[in-house]
Design a protein around this motif. Structure first.
Motif, PDB file in Angstrom:
ATOM      1  N   VAL A   1       3.647  18.992  51.950  1.00 33.87           N
ATOM      2  CA  VAL A   1       3.043  20.326  52.031  1.00 33.87           C
ATOM      3  C   VAL A   1       1.752  20.385  51.217  1.00 33.87           C
ATOM      4  CG1 VAL A   1       3.352  22.768  51.462  1.00 33.87           C
ATOM      5  CG2 VAL A   1       5.254  21.464  52.442  1.00 33.87           C
ATOM      6  N   GLN A   2       1.769  19.839  50.017  1.00 38.28           N
ATOM      7  CA  GLN A   2       0.563  19.841  49.191  1.00 38.28           C
ATOM      8  C   GLN A   2      -0.542  18.999  49.828  1.00 38.28           C
ATOM      9  OE1 GLN A   2       2.082  18.529  45.390  1.00 38.28           O
ATOM     10  NE2 GLN A   2       2.296  20.627  44.630  1.00 38.28           N
ATOM     11  N   ALA A   3      -0.175  17.851  50.390  1.00 39.04           N
ATOM     12  CA  ALA A   3      -1.169  16.999  51.047  1.00 39.04           C
ATOM     13  C   ALA A   3      -1.793  17.713  52.242  1.00 39.04           C
ATOM     14  CB  ALA A   3      -0.524  15.689  51.493  1.00 39.04           C
ATOM     15  N   PHE A   4      -0.962  18.402  53.013  1.00 38.33           N
ATOM     16  CA  PHE A   4      -1.466  19.171  54.160  1.00 38.33           C
ATOM     17  C   PHE A   4      -2.457  20.238  53.699  1.00 38.33           C
ATOM     18  CE2 PHE A   4      -1.297  22.809  57.003  1.00 38.33           C
ATOM     19  CZ  PHE A   4      -1.495  22.236  58.251  1.00 38.33           C
ATOM     20  N   CYS A   5      -2.098  20.968  52.657  1.00 36.59           N
ATOM     21  CA  CYS A   5      -2.964  22.042  52.158  1.00 36.59           C
ATOM     22  C   CYS A   5      -4.275  21.489  51.591  1.00 36.59           C
ATOM     23  CB  CYS A   5      -2.230  22.855  51.087  1.00 36.59           C
ATOM     24  SG  CYS A   5      -0.823  23.805  51.707  1.00 36.59           S
ATOM     25  N   ILE A   6      -4.204  20.347  50.920  1.00 40.91           N
ATOM     26  CA  ILE A   6      -5.412  19.750  50.353  1.00 40.91           C
ATOM     27  C   ILE A   6      -6.368  19.319  51.449  1.00 40.91           C
ATOM     28  CG2 ILE A   6      -6.292  17.742  49.086  1.00 40.91           C
ATOM     29  CD1 ILE A   6      -3.771  17.930  47.334  1.00 40.91           C
ATOM     30  N   GLU A   7      -5.864  18.610  52.453  1.00 38.96           N
ATOM     31  CA  GLU A   7      -6.738  18.156  53.540  1.00 38.96           C
ATOM     32  C   GLU A   7      -7.268  19.338  54.346  1.00 38.96           C
ATOM     33  OE1 GLU A   7      -7.866  14.971  54.570  1.00 38.96           O
ATOM     34  OE2 GLU A   7      -7.256  14.527  52.523  1.00 38.96           O
ATOM     35  N   LEU A   8      -6.453  20.373  54.523  1.00 39.97           N
ATOM     36  CA  LEU A   8      -6.903  21.583  55.211  1.00 39.97           C
ATOM     37  C   LEU A   8      -8.026  22.254  54.424  1.00 39.97           C
ATOM     38  CD1 LEU A   8      -6.602  23.793  57.390  1.00 39.97           C
ATOM     39  CD2 LEU A   8      -4.816  24.815  55.966  1.00 39.97           C
ATOM     40  N   LEU A   9      -7.823  22.418  53.119  1.00 42.75           N
ATOM     41  CA  LEU A   9      -8.831  23.054  52.270  1.00 42.75           C
ATOM     42  C   LEU A   9     -10.128  22.245  52.251  1.00 42.75           C
ATOM     43  CD1 LEU A   9      -9.717  25.152  50.170  1.00 42.75           C
ATOM     44  CD2 LEU A   9      -8.625  23.721  48.418  1.00 42.75           C
ATOM     45  N   PHE A  10     -10.011  20.935  52.091  1.00 41.14           N
ATOM     46  CA  PHE A  10     -11.204  20.089  52.036  1.00 41.14           C
ATOM     47  C   PHE A  10     -11.958  20.125  53.357  1.00 41.14           C
ATOM     48  CE2 PHE A  10      -9.954  16.980  48.395  1.00 41.14           C
ATOM     49  CZ  PHE A  10      -9.908  18.054  47.536  1.00 41.14           C
ATOM     50  N   SER A  11     -11.221  20.166  54.464  1.00 38.63           N
ATOM     51  CA  SER A  11     -11.871  20.247  55.770  1.00 38.63           C
ATOM     52  C   SER A  11     -12.634  21.560  55.921  1.00 38.63           C
ATOM     53  CB  SER A  11     -10.833  20.115  56.887  1.00 38.63           C
ATOM     54  OG  SER A  11     -11.434  20.252  58.161  1.00 38.63           O
ATOM     55  N   VAL A  12     -12.010  22.658  55.484  1.00 36.92           N
ATOM     56  CA  VAL A  12     -12.675  23.968  55.556  1.00 36.92           C
ATOM     57  C   VAL A  12     -13.943  23.962  54.706  1.00 36.92           C
ATOM     58  CG1 VAL A  12     -12.464  26.389  54.885  1.00 36.92           C
ATOM     59  CG2 VAL A  12     -10.598  25.278  56.114  1.00 36.92           C
ATOM     60  N   VAL A  13     -13.839  23.468  53.472  1.00 32.65           N
ATOM     61  CA  VAL A  13     -14.999  23.439  52.579  1.00 32.65           C
ATOM     62  C   VAL A  13     -16.116  22.580  53.157  1.00 32.65           C
ATOM     63  CG1 VAL A  13     -15.810  22.689  50.307  1.00 32.65           C
ATOM     64  CG2 VAL A  13     -13.644  23.899  50.513  1.00 32.65           C
TER      65      VAL A  13
ATOM     66  N   CYS B   1      -8.335  19.328  61.810  1.00 35.53           N
ATOM     67  CA  CYS B   1      -8.694  20.052  63.042  1.00 35.53           C
ATOM     68  C   CYS B   1      -8.405  21.541  62.898  1.00 35.53           C
ATOM     69  CB  CYS B   1      -7.931  19.471  64.228  1.00 35.53           C
ATOM     70  SG  CYS B   1      -8.429  17.798  64.681  1.00 35.53           S
ATOM     71  N   LEU B   2      -7.301  21.880  62.240  1.00 29.03           N
ATOM     72  CA  LEU B   2      -6.988  23.289  62.002  1.00 29.03           C
ATOM     73  C   LEU B   2      -8.046  23.926  61.110  1.00 29.03           C
ATOM     74  CD1 LEU B   2      -5.076  25.681  62.280  1.00 29.03           C
ATOM     75  CD2 LEU B   2      -3.764  24.778  60.332  1.00 29.03           C
ATOM     76  N   GLY B   3      -8.503  23.189  60.093  1.00 27.77           N
ATOM     77  CA  GLY B   3      -9.578  23.699  59.242  1.00 27.77           C
ATOM     78  C   GLY B   3     -10.843  23.969  60.036  1.00 27.77           C
ATOM     79  N   LYS B   4     -11.166  23.091  60.973  1.00 30.77           N
ATOM     80  CA  LYS B   4     -12.353  23.291  61.806  1.00 30.77           C
ATOM     81  C   LYS B   4     -12.195  24.529  62.679  1.00 30.77           C
ATOM     82  CE  LYS B   4     -16.334  22.270  63.540  1.00 30.77           C
ATOM     83  NZ  LYS B   4     -17.560  22.356  62.718  1.00 30.77           N
ATOM     84  N   PHE B   5     -11.027  24.713  63.273  1.00 31.01           N
ATOM     85  CA  PHE B   5     -10.810  25.882  64.119  1.00 31.01           C
ATOM     86  C   PHE B   5     -10.865  27.179  63.303  1.00 31.01           C
ATOM     87  CE2 PHE B   5      -8.815  22.992  67.311  1.00 31.01           C
ATOM     88  CZ  PHE B   5      -9.638  23.334  68.364  1.00 31.01           C
ATOM     89  N   LEU B   6     -10.382  27.150  62.077  1.00 33.55           N
ATOM     90  CA  LEU B   6     -10.477  28.334  61.223  1.00 33.55           C
ATOM     91  C   LEU B   6     -11.935  28.703  60.965  1.00 33.55           C
ATOM     92  CD1 LEU B   6      -7.673  27.637  58.580  1.00 33.55           C
ATOM     93  CD2 LEU B   6      -7.662  29.384  60.389  1.00 33.55           C
ATOM     94  N   ILE B   7     -12.753  27.685  60.682  1.00 35.53           N
ATOM     95  CA  ILE B   7     -14.177  27.941  60.442  1.00 35.53           C
ATOM     96  C   ILE B   7     -14.843  28.491  61.703  1.00 35.53           C
ATOM     97  CG2 ILE B   7     -16.392  26.817  60.001  1.00 35.53           C
ATOM     98  CD1 ILE B   7     -14.761  27.290  57.510  1.00 35.53           C
ATOM     99  N   LEU B   8     -14.544  27.901  62.860  1.00 34.29           N
ATOM    100  CA  LEU B   8     -15.152  28.355  64.111  1.00 34.29           C
ATOM    101  C   LEU B   8     -14.715  29.765  64.439  1.00 34.29           C
ATOM    102  CD1 LEU B   8     -14.803  25.117  66.294  1.00 34.29           C
ATOM    103  CD2 LEU B   8     -16.866  26.038  65.256  1.00 34.29           C
ATOM    104  N   TYR B   9     -13.456  30.097  64.161  1.00 40.03           N
ATOM    105  CA  TYR B   9     -12.947  31.421  64.459  1.00 40.03           C
ATOM    106  C   TYR B   9     -13.586  32.472  63.560  1.00 40.03           C
ATOM    107  CZ  TYR B   9      -9.698  35.293  65.049  1.00 40.03           C
ATOM    108  OH  TYR B   9      -9.158  36.524  65.301  1.00 40.03           O
ATOM    109  N   VAL B  10     -13.726  32.144  62.278  1.00 40.63           N
ATOM    110  CA  VAL B  10     -14.270  33.119  61.332  1.00 40.63           C
ATOM    111  C   VAL B  10     -15.768  33.279  61.495  1.00 40.63           C
ATOM    112  CG1 VAL B  10     -14.621  33.599  58.872  1.00 40.63           C
ATOM    113  CG2 VAL B  10     -12.420  32.734  59.671  1.00 40.63           C
ATOM    114  N   PHE B  11     -16.496  32.166  61.688  1.00 38.89           N
ATOM    115  CA  PHE B  11     -17.948  32.235  61.683  1.00 38.89           C
ATOM    116  C   PHE B  11     -18.574  32.152  63.065  1.00 38.89           C
ATOM    117  CE2 PHE B  11     -16.835  31.042  57.393  1.00 38.89           C
ATOM    118  CZ  PHE B  11     -17.712  31.777  56.639  1.00 38.89           C
TER     119      PHE B  11
END
Length: 239
Positions: free
Chosen positions: A149-161, A229-239
């Motif tokens: 779970v922590q690894a998933f959140c870290i990679e998600l956060l880093f992808s978003v940033v 990929c989820l981080g990328k979709f979050l960025i595309l959805y928000v911005f």
């Protein structure tokens, strides 16, 4: 020797990209496939070699300096190539790239990841330098040193940033932008490299740790494929 090897890869890829531009402009799909494949090969091959230099003294200064330097080099020499499925999703989402062309580029990226791994394993088997000794016997040298779970959140956060920084830096002068992105990548590697490897690139993760995907496909695909990929979709959805 490692620096010479990576420099040779960069030079060879540069020559291949130039040749493709001269000969294949009239065949856009083949041109796009080869350009993306050559570019992704360069990043994967160089990062495979860099992964062996993480324990070079002084630690972690040497590894971080090389990470910054080669990220700048990739940014300057591979302009126009995504080298990351997450980056390819953006023009597909906005309609600037067709589904066929986007799928072709993503396929090229994964082909390059496999080719880079095979090529580097061949080079390592020659055992020309000390870091190459025993490199092939490591098997799955797991970069995941924390819970799933922590690894998933870290990679998600880093992808978003990372993806957000890329979008916000589009208006910056290219000669400064490449240094800003390289600095961010280096900071993320410093912050999370000891926990997940701070990869946030599905094809690069596969090239670096294919053995781990074979052994623990579900957990590694969740952390290193789905999270970025989820981080990328979050960025595309928000911005």
């Amino acid at each position: 020797s490692s620096l010479l090897l990576m420099s040779a890869v960069v030079l060879a890829v540069g020559l291949c990209r130039r040749l493709a531009r001269r000969r294949l402009r009239s065949r856009p799909e083949l041109f796009a496939f080869l350009l993306e494949m050559f570019s992704t090969f360069q990043i994967c091959a160089c990062t495979n070699e860099l992964s062996l230099l993480g324990n070079v003294e002084p630690k972690p200064h040497t590894a971080l300096t090389l990470t910054y330097g080669f990220t700048v080099l990739h940014g300057l020499s591979l302009a126009g190539s995504a080298c990351n499925p997450c980056g390819t999703l953006q023009p597909m989402w906005g309609g600037a790239t067709s589904l066929r062309m986007g799928g072709l580029k993503i396929a090229a990226q994964f082909v390059a990841a496999v080719l880079a791994r095979v090529f580097m394993h061949f080079i390592w088997s020659l055992e020309m330098t000390e870091p190459h000794l025993g490199a092939l016997s490591q098997g799955c040298s797991s970069p995941m040193q924390t819970t799933l779970v922590q690894a998933f959140c870290i990679e998600l956060l880093f992808s978003v940033v990372f993806q957000l920084a890329v979008l916000r830096a589009e208006s910056v002068n290219p000669k400064y932008r490449v240094h800003l992105i390289a600095l961010l990548v280096t900071m993320l590697v410093y912050a999370g490299g000891n926990l997940t490897g701070a990869i946030f690139n599905p094809v690069l993760a596969f090239s670096l740790h294919a053995d781990c995907f074979y052994d623990k496909f579900l957990s590694y695909s969740l952390v290193y494929w789905i999270a970025p990929c989820l981080g990328k979709f979050l960025i595309l959805y928000v911005f």
